[in-house]
Design an enzyme around this catalytic site. Structure first.
Site, mmCIF file in Angstrom:
data_model
loop_
_atom_site.group_PDB
_atom_site.id
_atom_site.type_symbol
_atom_site.label_atom_id
_atom_site.label_comp_id
_atom_site.label_asym_id
_atom_site.label_seq_id
_atom_site.Cartn_x
_atom_site.Cartn_y
_atom_site.Cartn_z
ATOM 1 C CG ASP A 11 63.860 40.420 -62.025
ATOM 2 O OD1 ASP A 11 63.275 40.603 -63.108
ATOM 3 O OD2 ASP A 11 63.407 40.823 -60.934
ATOM 4 C CG ASP A 13 60.773 46.209 -63.045
ATOM 5 O OD1 ASP A 13 61.133 47.359 -62.820
ATOM 6 O OD2 ASP A 13 60.418 45.795 -64.172
ATOM 7 C CG ASP A 170 61.625 40.362 -57.285
ATOM 8 O OD1 ASP A 170 62.015 40.306 -58.474
ATOM 9 O OD2 ASP A 170 60.538 40.857 -56.954
#
Length: 223
Positions: A11, A13, A170
């Protein structure tokens, strides 16, 4: 290590880069442009990882989603142009971890992000990461996370079996997407969702220093 080809998907961001400042600023611009109350910072960060139209409709179910998405994108692009790499700085240890893993001849790197192609291309250029990722999956061409389409396309493009792939992210959306695609999920705690929301993760790490060790542990379990 010998064995099958491996794929490590990141991922962006909240995982590779800390873009929360520009995300919050651009979301604020979009809501102000629409004449709507601006959500709290925590509420905005809670939807990071979703495709922008889905995220916007969750934050403003009665708003003009298309207009707000355009306002957000225009603001974010302007901030990226004016600030360069400082718009979304890499997290400590991110570059070293990427270079270390990319140097392994049995591993390919990929990206699966809610960003647009324009946004991802600009970020990769700003940080000098051209050539790092052999597969780049973005929101323009896929349904939003946690739909597994991004990972499934990355697997198809690289020819790697799901059992030999890992998704690092995240948010709960990343870990649920990994579970839906039947790949191993590694949650990271330095991003935008708390550890308690990463329940679908197979492993959770607190710093990039732990990533390669975790990957090696996974690969020993799945030779």
């Amino acid at each position: 290590m010998s064995g099958p080809l491996r794929l490590v998907i990141f991922d962006v961001d909240g995982t590779l880069v800390d873009s929360q400042g520009d995300i919050v600023a651009s979301m604020t611009t979009a809501f102000e442009d629409a004449g709507l109350p601006v959500p709290t910072r925590s509420k905005i960060l809670s939807i990071v990882g979703l495709s922008l139209d889905v995220a916007m409709s969750r934050l403003a179910p009665d708003g003009d989603t298309d207009r707000m998405v355009r306002a957000y994108k225009d603001s974010y692009a302007a901030l990226r142009v004016s600030k360069g790499a400082a718009s979304s700085p890499l997290y400590p240890g991110a570059r070293a971890a990427l270079e270390q893993i990319a140097a392994l001849d049995y591993v390919l790197l990929g990206v699966a992000t809610g960003k647009s192609k324009r946004g991802l291309d600009g970020l990769i250029e700003a940080h000098g990461l051209d050539g790092m990722f052999v597969t780049r999956q973005v929101a323009d061409f896929h349904p939003s996370k946690p739909n597994p389409a991004m990972i499934e396309t990355a697997l198809a493009e690289t020819g790697v079996d799901a059992q030999h792939a890992v998704m690092i992210g995240d948010t709960s959306y990343d870990m649920d997407m990994a579970a839906n695609a039947r790949v191993t999920g590694i949650g990271v705690t330095w991003g935008y969702h708390p550890r308690t929301r990463l329940s679908a993760a197979h492993h959770i790490i607190d710093s990039f220093d732990a990533l390669l060790t975790t990957l090696n542990d996974i690969w020993r379990e799945h030779p």
